[in-house]
Design a protein around this motif. Structure first.
Motif, short mmCIF file in Angstrom:
data_model
loop_
_atom_site.label_atom_id
_atom_site.label_comp_id
_atom_site.label_asym_id
_atom_site.label_seq_id
_atom_site.Cartn_x
_atom_site.Cartn_y
_atom_site.Cartn_z
N LYS A 241 5.14 9.67 -8.34
CA LYS A 241 5.10 11.13 -8.30
C LYS A 241 4.98 11.71 -9.71
CE LYS A 241 7.76 15.04 -6.38
NZ LYS A 241 8.97 15.39 -5.60
N TYR A 242 5.40 10.93 -10.69
CA TYR A 242 5.37 11.37 -12.08
C TYR A 242 4.30 10.63 -12.88
CZ TYR A 242 9.78 13.15 -10.36
OH TYR A 242 10.73 13.78 -9.61
N SER A 243 3.23 10.24 -12.20
CA SER A 243 2.18 9.47 -12.85
C SER A 243 1.61 10.17 -14.06
CB SER A 243 1.05 9.18 -11.85
OG SER A 243 1.47 8.31 -10.83
N TYR A 244 1.35 11.46 -13.94
CA TYR A 244 0.76 12.18 -15.06
C TYR A 244 1.72 12.19 -16.26
CZ TYR A 244 -1.18 15.70 -18.07
OH TYR A 244 -1.67 16.35 -19.17
N GLN A 245 3.00 12.44 -15.98
CA GLN A 245 3.98 12.47 -17.06
C GLN A 245 4.10 11.12 -17.75
OE1 GLN A 245 4.17 13.81 -14.03
NE2 GLN A 245 5.79 15.37 -13.87
N ILE A 246 4.05 10.05 -16.94
CA ILE A 246 4.13 8.70 -17.52
C ILE A 246 2.93 8.46 -18.42
CG2 ILE A 246 4.11 6.23 -16.98
CD1 ILE A 246 5.52 6.93 -14.34
N TYR B 141 -4.04 9.76 -10.56
CA TYR B 141 -4.14 8.65 -9.61
C TYR B 141 -4.73 7.40 -10.25
CZ TYR B 141 -2.52 10.79 -5.29
OH TYR B 141 -1.72 11.33 -4.31
N THR B 142 -5.53 7.59 -11.27
CA THR B 142 -6.07 6.43 -11.99
C THR B 142 -5.34 6.22 -13.31
OG1 THR B 142 -7.80 7.93 -12.83
CG2 THR B 142 -8.40 6.46 -11.02
N GLY B 143 -4.98 7.30 -13.99
CA GLY B 143 -4.38 7.20 -15.31
C GLY B 143 -3.10 6.39 -15.36
N ILE B 144 -2.33 6.40 -14.30
CA ILE B 144 -1.06 5.68 -14.28
C ILE B 144 -1.25 4.19 -14.58
CG2 ILE B 144 -1.21 5.46 -11.75
CD1 ILE B 144 2.01 5.58 -13.91
N PHE B 145 -2.36 3.62 -14.14
CA PHE B 145 -2.57 2.18 -14.32
C PHE B 145 -3.04 1.83 -15.73
CE2 PHE B 145 -3.25 3.03 -9.72
CZ PHE B 145 -2.04 2.49 -9.29
N ASN B 146 -3.60 2.81 -16.45
CA ASN B 146 -3.85 2.61 -17.88
C ASN B 146 -2.52 2.54 -18.62
OD1 ASN B 146 -6.33 4.35 -16.86
ND2 ASN B 146 -7.03 3.18 -18.65
N TRP C 260 0.82 -1.21 0.00
CA TRP C 260 0.00 0.00 0.00
C TRP C 260 0.85 1.25 0.00
CZ3 TRP C 260 -1.00 3.64 4.15
CH2 TRP C 260 -0.26 3.40 5.32
N MET C 261 0.25 2.31 -0.52
CA MET C 261 0.91 3.61 -0.59
C MET C 261 -0.19 4.66 -0.43
SD MET C 261 3.52 4.76 -3.61
CE MET C 261 4.19 6.44 -3.73
N GLU C 262 0.02 5.59 0.49
CA GLU C 262 -1.06 6.51 0.85
C GLU C 262 -1.25 7.66 -0.12
OE1 GLU C 262 1.95 6.20 2.14
OE2 GLU C 262 2.18 7.50 3.89
N HIS C 263 -0.24 8.01 -0.90
CA HIS C 263 -0.36 9.08 -1.89
C HIS C 263 0.75 8.92 -2.91
CE1 HIS C 263 2.98 10.98 0.22
NE2 HIS C 263 2.27 10.99 1.33
N ASP C 264 0.80 9.82 -3.90
CA ASP C 264 1.75 9.65 -5.00
C ASP C 264 3.16 10.12 -4.68
OD1 ASP C 264 1.51 12.39 -5.03
OD2 ASP C 264 0.79 12.54 -7.09
#
Length: 521
Positions: A356-361, A462-467, A311-315
């Motif tokens: 932390k770079y989920s959006y960029q990924i 927070y959701t887009g990274i898993f796509n 688990w991880m509480e935030h990005d």
């Protein structure tokens, strides 16, 4: 993962543009006259027994001839007529056709004497009410995806997943609202207007499958079809307190929806089930996967005690997104404590700095070519419905004067599109293996007020990274917060391990209660 000076400059530019969008959001809100509702801002609760059963349970009662299909359909139609004027979730109904199909089911059951096991195998969702995101083709229903110049488009066939669900016995009641071109996480457009959250009509329902999440939460439907390229199933499921599953990429067909995914988008867009009850998710996925179901391990039963938990509480503190709400953090920690104390599991806290770079990924993955070298279609072309490209800056000037047919979020994304490119990597897939799940917030905030997404356009990371990673994810409800808005959590697994997240969805529903009917404390 340090950023180069150029990338830091680009990040500052994006933040500046985000601030600019925020100012326009405030202006838009000032000119947006809210709907006036008499009385409560929450939809009326229901105690009607047929509205409080899962799809699996309804199908069983219908197969056993203990309840008539027409009674189920009429009960749902009455519920829609009661609450839909307040929430605007179902934008086009097919009530008369649904009633005729229900009568046909009852007639078939009265004339045929097939045993229940045979009926279940042939029609696992016999007579079960279904709603479908308007972006999908449903014969005789509109298929505009909220684009004004497609408002007269009527589907002449069914999308593959819709056809499969109808073949399984489900009866569609209508189509549900979405954001323009399915490109935003508030479901509002200039064809159907705005959809309002059943837990508080002043709040958003999420997008782009927001009408679907709203209809399910308000007990206007029991199973639904959504699509997800950056969280478009999971954000609405979270904001509306239901279950939503993004399958492993490439398993469920995306054919028969608009816009048509191209390039990398085709690889990362996912069609999946949305449900009020956890026990409906897995049988829905079996049906929707069609011939691709063999790629999944849905027959493999894994006790929760055998699953490895992380688990991880935030990005990690991205400057582009909001901080996670305290009540969401507490809900997640409550799940962790439950798994440790009740289940006896070891739940490992991790810090994945790449998150932390989920959006960029996500942006990088969506901007690449697919395996065939096909380029991703630009938003400018989609806004023009593949005709003459729409120039976002010109549309922005027209929007200020009230002359544009497009929504502000679509125009803003068109302006941002040329600068949103980064590259990165992740170790999450290796960590999860074939027996691990990852617990992560579904969104940094509970359902915000209307227009707020304009001030926080990147919160969908927070959701887009898993796509971008192609992983299966199930959003699971965790009750309501102190203001009566849904809480929730994402359960993530490694590729083709959807069975793990679905098993955890049922476990969490039993442990924390699952969906809560709006209006009931």
């Amino acid at each position: 993962m340090p950023l180069s000076l150029t990338k830091r400059g680009l990040m500052l530019l994006m933040r500046a543009i985000g601030f600019f969008i925020g100012l326009f959001g405030i202006a838009a809100r000032a000119f947006d006259f809210p709907l006036r509702h008499c009385g409560s801002r929450i939809t009326q609760p229901t105690s009607e027994p047929l509205l409080l059963l899962s799809g699996v349970q309804l199908a069983k009662l219908i197969r056993r001839r203990k309840v008539k299909c027409i009674d189920v359909i009429n009960t749902y139609i009455d519920r829609i007529k009661e609450v839909n004027p307040m929430i605007n979730a179902i934008v086009k109904d097919r009530f008369e056709a649904a009633q005729q199909e229900a009568l046909a089911v009852d007639k078939r059951l009265s004339e045929e004497q097939e045993d229940e096991a045979t009926l279940e195998k042939k029609w696992p969702f016999l007579g079960v009410p279904l709603t479908v995101k308007e972006a999908f083709e449903l014969h005789g229903m509109p298929n505009s995806s909220g684009l004004v110049n497609r408002r007269n488009v009527v589907s002449k066939s069914d999308a593959i997943v819709v056809a499969l669900l109808k073949q399984a016995g489900a009866i569609p009641l209508g189509v549900t609202n979405c954001s323009e071109l399915c490109m935003w996480y508030e479901s509002s457009n200039n064809v159907y207007g705005r959809t309002n959250n059943p837990y508080d009509v002043q709040c958003i329902v999420g997008g782009s499958s927001g009408g679907e999440g709203c209809a399910l939460a308000a007990a206007c439907s029991v199973i639904g079809v959504g699509s997800d390229i950056g969280g478009s199933i999971r954000m609405p499921a979270f904001f509306n307190g239901i279950f939503g599953h993004k399958p492993t990429s490439g398993v469920v067909s995306n054919e028969g929806q608009f816009p048509v995914a191209m390039g990398a988008q085709e690889e990362f867009q996912c069609t999946g089930p949305m449900c009020r009850y956890a026990e409906d998710v897995e049988p829905m996925l079996r049906v929707m996967a069609g011939p691709g179901v063999h790629k999944l391990k849905l027959d493999k039963k894994v006790p929760a005690q055998k699953i490895k938990f992380y688990w991880m509480e935030h990005d990690g503190g991205s400057l582009l997104v909001s901080r996670v709400d305290e009540e969401l953090l507490q809900a997640q920690k409550k799940v962790v404590r439950h798994l440790e104390t009740v289940l006896g599991a070891s739940v490992q806290h991790v810090k994945l700095r790449q998150m932390k770079y989920s959006y960029q990924i996500w942006v990088t993955m969506m901007s690449t070519k697919n395996h065939d070298g096909m380029e991703t279609v630009k938003l400018q072309e989609l806004l023009g419905d593949h005709g003459k490209p729409v120039w976002p800056l010109w549309e922005l000037m027209k929007w200020v004067l009230g002359m544009s047919t497009h929504t502000f979020p679509s125009i803003g994304l068109g302006l941002l599109e040329p600068v949103l490119k980064y590259d990165s990597q992740t170790c999450l897939v290796g960590m999860l293996g074939n027996d691990g799940v990852f617990l992560y917030p579904s969104h940094p905030q509970v359902a915000p007020k209307h227009h707020f997404p304009l001030t926080r356009p990147f919160n969908f990371a927070y959701t887009g990274i898993f796509n971008a990673l192609g992983l299966p994810v199930t959003q699971c409800p965790l009750g309501l917060n102190s203001k009566g808005l849904p809480l929730g959590i994402q359960v993530v697994a490694g590729p083709f391990n959807d069975h793990l997240t679905l098993a955890m969805a049922q476990y969490l529903e039993k442990s924390f209660g699952g969906w809560v009917c709006p209006g009931k404390s």
